[in-house]
Scaffold this motif. Structure first.
Motif, PDB file in Angstrom:
ATOM      1  N   UNK A  54     -43.699  80.235  20.356  1.00 25.38           N
ATOM      2  CA  UNK A  54     -43.508  78.806  20.083  1.00 25.38           C
ATOM      3  C   UNK A  54     -44.080  78.467  18.713  1.00 25.38           C
ATOM      4  N   UNK A  55     -43.255  77.864  17.880  1.00 25.18           N
ATOM      5  CA  UNK A  55     -43.699  77.422  16.563  1.00 25.18           C
ATOM      6  C   UNK A  55     -43.341  75.952  16.395  1.00 25.18           C
ATOM      7  N   UNK A  56     -44.288  75.150  15.931  1.00 24.86           N
ATOM      8  CA  UNK A  56     -44.079  73.712  15.761  1.00 24.86           C
ATOM      9  C   UNK A  56     -44.643  73.272  14.421  1.00 24.86           C
ATOM     10  N   UNK A  57     -43.846  72.550  13.656  1.00 25.34           N
ATOM     11  CA  UNK A  57     -44.284  71.958  12.387  1.00 25.34           C
ATOM     12  C   UNK A  57     -43.992  70.467  12.451  1.00 25.34           C
ATOM     13  N   UNK A  58     -44.986  69.643  12.148  1.00 22.46           N
ATOM     14  CA  UNK A  58     -44.806  68.183  12.142  1.00 22.46           C
ATOM     15  C   UNK A  58     -45.221  67.639  10.779  1.00 22.46           C
ATOM     16  N   UNK A  59     -44.407  66.760  10.236  1.00 23.94           N
ATOM     17  CA  UNK A  59     -44.760  66.096   8.978  1.00 23.94           C
ATOM     18  C   UNK A  59     -44.435  64.613   9.096  1.00 23.94           C
ATOM     19  N   UNK A  60     -45.272  63.773   8.510  1.00 22.10           N
ATOM     20  CA  UNK A  60     -45.119  62.327   8.597  1.00 22.10           C
ATOM     21  C   UNK A  60     -44.937  61.730   7.210  1.00 22.10           C
ATOM     22  N   UNK A  61     -44.013  60.787   7.096  1.00 22.53           N
ATOM     23  CA  UNK A  61     -43.791  60.085   5.829  1.00 22.53           C
ATOM     24  C   UNK A  61     -44.838  58.988   5.701  1.00 22.53           C
ATOM     25  N   UNK A  62     -45.597  59.020   4.615  1.00 23.93           N
ATOM     26  CA  UNK A  62     -46.637  58.017   4.376  1.00 23.93           C
ATOM     27  C   UNK A  62     -46.291  57.206   3.131  1.00 23.93           C
ATOM     28  N   UNK A  63     -47.145  56.244   2.817  1.00 23.72           N
ATOM     29  CA  UNK A  63     -46.905  55.414   1.635  1.00 23.72           C
ATOM     30  C   UNK A  63     -47.593  55.985   0.393  1.00 23.72           C
ATOM     31  N   UNK A  64     -48.087  57.241   0.481  1.00 24.62           N
ATOM     32  CA  UNK A  64     -48.716  57.865  -0.676  1.00 24.62           C
ATOM     33  C   UNK A  64     -47.682  58.437  -1.624  1.00 24.62           C
ATOM     34  N   UNK A  65     -48.134  59.179  -2.617  1.00 31.18           N
ATOM     35  CA  UNK A  65     -47.207  59.727  -3.620  1.00 31.18           C
ATOM     36  C   UNK A  65     -46.400  60.916  -3.118  1.00 31.18           C
ATOM     37  N   UNK A  66     -46.669  61.353  -1.893  1.00 29.30           N
ATOM     38  CA  UNK A  66     -45.966  62.511  -1.337  1.00 29.30           C
ATOM     39  C   UNK A  66     -46.130  63.748  -2.200  1.00 29.30           C
ATOM     40  N   UNK A  67     -47.300  63.901  -2.782  1.00 30.80           N
ATOM     41  CA  UNK A  67     -47.569  65.049  -3.643  1.00 30.80           C
ATOM     42  C   UNK A  67     -48.864  65.696  -3.199  1.00 30.80           C
ATOM     43  N   UNK A  68     -48.891  67.020  -3.151  1.00 30.68           N
ATOM     44  CA  UNK A  68     -50.100  67.755  -2.788  1.00 30.68           C
ATOM     45  C   UNK A  68     -50.323  68.872  -3.774  1.00 30.68           C
ATOM     46  N   UNK A  69     -51.590  69.108  -4.131  1.00 29.86           N
ATOM     47  CA  UNK A  69     -51.927  70.222  -5.005  1.00 29.86           C
ATOM     48  C   UNK A  69     -52.131  71.514  -4.234  1.00 29.86           C
TER      49      UNK A  69
END
Length: 422
Positions: free
Chosen positions: A228-243
């Motif tokens: 079983x593999x599960x990936x969850x991502x949520x849309x936020x009001x941030x810049x949607x950028x990660x280093x």
């Protein structure tokens, strides 16, 4: 709970800069491999690595086309690897890929892994299962509730990456993004054991980290017949950028060149060693034949690999520059819709899994500590009586996670006792 190896793979690659987000966005991939020995594991691992690598290096500007090409190119390379080694022949993998971009969410999909979107308590399945069950039902010839519909095998997939040189890729979207949208990608190890309303409700009621943990634990507590593999991502009001992003994977082309060169060297080396042996035995005739064999085998190996590389390179260049974009399929999402229901019925259904394990523990005399589990379920019942369904589901989810922790500890104790006995 039953497999000795994990044939699932996944990639989570957030954009490293605002420029990268504008052009390629954030990328998420889940793959479920199929094949004997380590073939499935290899196929899914290749899929997640190659899709990401091909997507980010293509010169095609359109995100839908570049994602489509990335998956098609990955299929071609997995197929080639399967043709090179008899142990990997016909290996395959599902691949569900999600890109979150300024234009919205774009999906490329092959197989029966899934991509869902949860918005305002309503969860929609954005991918079509390429399985015998779904294909037959979609044809309208068999009703899902009929005897024939119920008898159809659930684990037969009709489309995957790897078995064939070409594959039909479903492209869905772009779907407009809204703050608070949650996307879930999963292999069928989850969807085969946890129904869609349960997935929707747990995703609605829980934070992401708790949701993925309880979903996997629930699938395992119900038998865990598959990875079983599960990936969850949520849309936020941030810049949607990660280093924080994965390191760049080495080019698969370089790997092929390396092994091609090794193959030629080994072919020459075997014949050369043979010629030396004949020389030491003072047999000039066989020695000359062995030397000629070394030369011929080396030339053939080099020419064969050169031809293979040239054909592969031409195909890949045609895909990357957009002159050979395959026909897209799909485009009809959403395919199914479910409403999250944090009510007493679902609360009791989740609790039934814990109750069944409790009975099994009694029968098998497992040493499990139920105090914390009982306390969590008591809090859950209290929340449900007061009308707070979301909190009740959260407490039940934590009880499920603690039950799985107890089961792991029991398993470790049993393993240690077995080792001591031997």
């Amino acid at each position: 709970m039953r497999r000795t190896n994990n044939q699932d793979s996944y990639s989570v690659i957030p954009a490293q800069s605002s420029e990268r987000f504008m052009s390629r966005g954030h990328l998420f991939v889940v793959a479920d491999g199929m094949g004997a020995h380590a073939a499935g594991e290899l196929a899914s691992s290749m899929a997640t690595e190659l899709i990401a690598m091909n997507y980010f290096r293509t010169s095609i500007a359109n995100a839908k086309d570049s994602l489509h090409v990335a998956v098609s190119e990955a299929n071609a390379e997995i197929y080639q690897r399967g043709q090179q080694n008899p142990e990997f022949h016909n290996m395959g993998t599902t691949a569900s890929t999600l890109a979150l971009l300024p234009c919205g969410a774009v999906i490329a999909h092959v197989g029966d892994s899934r991509v869902y979107r949860l918005r305002d308590g309503v969860m929609e399945q954005l991918t079509f299962d390429h399985s015998l069950v779904w294909e037959v039902q979609a044809s309208g010839q068999v009703h899902p509730e009929s005897a024939l519909g119920q008898a159809l095998p659930k684990n037969v997939i009709t489309r995957s990456l790897g078995p064939n040189a070409d594959v039909q890729v479903d492209i869905e979207g772009p779907f407009e993004l809204k703050i608070g949208d949650k996307f879930l990608l999963c292999s069928d190890g989850l969807s085969g054991q946890v129904d869609d309303v349960e997935i929707a409700t747990l995703l609605e009621c829980l934070p992401e980290d708790l949701a993925v943990e309880v979903l996997v634990d629930l699938a395992n507590l119900r038998g865990g017949p598959d990875n079983s593999t599960v990936v969850v991502t949520t849309v936020t009001d941030g810049p949607l950028v990660s280093n924080e992003a994965k390191a760049t994977q080495p080019s698969n082309d370089d790997t092929l060149v390396f092994w091609g060169t090794i193959g030629a060297i080994v072919a020459c080396g075997i014949s050369s060693v043979t010629s030396v042996a004949f020389w030491l035995l003072q047999q000039p005739g066989p020695m000359i034949i062995a030397v000629l064999g070394a030369i011929i085998s080396g030339v053939i190996a080099a020419m064969s690999y050169s031809s293979f590389k040239e054909q592969s390179k031409r195909r890949q260049l045609a895909l990357r520059d957009g002159t050979a974009i395959p026909k897209a399929f799909g485009g009809n999402a959403p395919y199914r819709r479910y409403v999250a229901k944090p009510d007493e019925t679902l609360y009791r259904r989740l609790g039934k899994t814990v109750a069944e394990l409790r009975e099994a523990a009694k029968l098998k005399n497992w040493l499990m500590d139920w105090d914390q589990i009982d306390a969590l379920q008591k809090q859950g019942c209290s929340a449900m009586r007061s009308g707070d369904g979301k909190s009740a589901i959260s407490f039940q989810a934590k009880a499920i996670i603690e039950t799985m922790n107890q089961l792991r500890e029991q398993h470790d104790r049993s393993a240690n006792e077995t080792a001591i006995d031997h």
